[in-house]
Enzyme design. Structure first.
Site, short mmCIF file in Angstrom:
data_model
loop_
_atom_site.label_atom_id
_atom_site.label_comp_id
_atom_site.label_asym_id
_atom_site.label_seq_id
_atom_site.Cartn_x
_atom_site.Cartn_y
_atom_site.Cartn_z
N ASP A 139 0.91 -1.27 0.19
CA ASP A 139 0.05 0.03 -0.04
C ASP A 139 0.97 1.27 -0.14
O ASP A 139 1.97 1.19 0.39
CB ASP A 139 -0.83 -0.03 1.45
N1 URA Z 1 -1.17 -5.91 3.83
C1 URA Z 1 -1.63 -4.68 3.91
O1 URA Z 1 -2.62 -4.49 4.36
N2 URA Z 1 -1.03 -3.61 3.15
C2 URA Z 1 0.22 -3.90 2.56
O2 URA Z 1 0.84 -2.99 1.87
C3 URA Z 1 0.61 -5.42 2.61
C4 URA Z 1 -0.02 -6.38 3.24
#
Ligand code: URA
Length: 238
Positions: A104
């Protein structure tokens, strides 16, 4: 046999830009099979030829793998009109690489980038159960019930059922807790959603390991390095 221009071969190692490569070649500092080649456009099979710069083997590899310590605020995409992407953190000669899976925008830590589509696909396939390890700081006190819920497999708000995952509590306080989470699949916002489902919203999330490859702590946020030949070999061992 596939041949490529000598300046392109040098640039593909990531150690020189195309322009720098041409300067080195013109200066006679690049030897192919022991012979100086001063023509940047001369073509060679990089896997067969022995190419050196100032006597050092260029370590040509058919595929390129890079480990990036991703900072917050960058998208794991190859382009976006409004937000910087992780490719903006790489030099131009490495911008043909693509991220292996996604973090993310606000997640930090280990992100691999490569041009090796087959191994990238295998690493991400749920069939191979490659573990991805995250460290998270969350709101609220994590408990043994949370550990058990992760082990059983959390069902998300939209009814999606996650595979069993490991939750290790590193510290638990009334206001905040810190944990390590290992998942073997890659649903959208998975770790954040699993912890939110337990009433423990994520405040900070960092990926620290992928398969048997840990985040290199010597890398500061936003910097990258090439994987070693051994690291690349081990990536394919599931
Ligand atoms: N899980 C998440 O919520 N975000 C990420 O970036 C990776 C795994």
């Amino acid at each position: 046999m596939e041949t490529q221009r000598l300046d392109k071969i040098l640039a593909s190692t990531g150690k020189h830009s195309r322009k720098e490569a041409r300067v080195l070649i013109r200066a006679g500092r690049v030897l192919v099979d022991g012979v100086p080649v001063r023509d940047a456009a001369a073509k060679f099979d990089a896997e067969a030829a022995h190419i050196t710069v100032d006597g050092a083997d260029i370590g040509y590899r058919r595929v390129t793998w890079v480990m990036l310590n991703k900072p917050a605020g960058y998208l794991s995409a190859t382009e976006d009109r409004h937000t910087p992407t992780v490719l903006d953190l790489l030099p131009p000669e490495l911008r043909h690489l693509f991220p292996v899976g996604r973090l993310d925008k606000d997640t930090v830590g280990l992100l691999l980038l490569t041009d090796d589509g087959a191994t990238a696909h295998a690493l991400l396939s749920p069939r191979h159960h490659v573990g991805k390890v995250y460290e998270a700081r969350v709101s609220g006190r994590l408990t043994a019930e949370d550990v058990e819920a992760f082990r059983a497999g959390v069902t998300l708000a939209d009814g999606l059922r996650c595979l069993p995952a490991e939750l290790e509590i590193l510290s638990a306080g009334e206001a905040e807790s810190v944990c390590r989470v290992t998942v073997r699949e890659g649903k959208f916002h998975q770790v954040r959603r699993m912890l939110a489902e337990r009433g423990k919203p994520v405040l900070f999330l960092e990926r620290v390991k992928m398969g048997n490859l840990p985040l290199d702590r010597a890398l500061s946020r936003g910097s990258f390095r090439f994987l070693t030949a051994d690291e690349i070999k081990n990536l394919g061992v599931f």
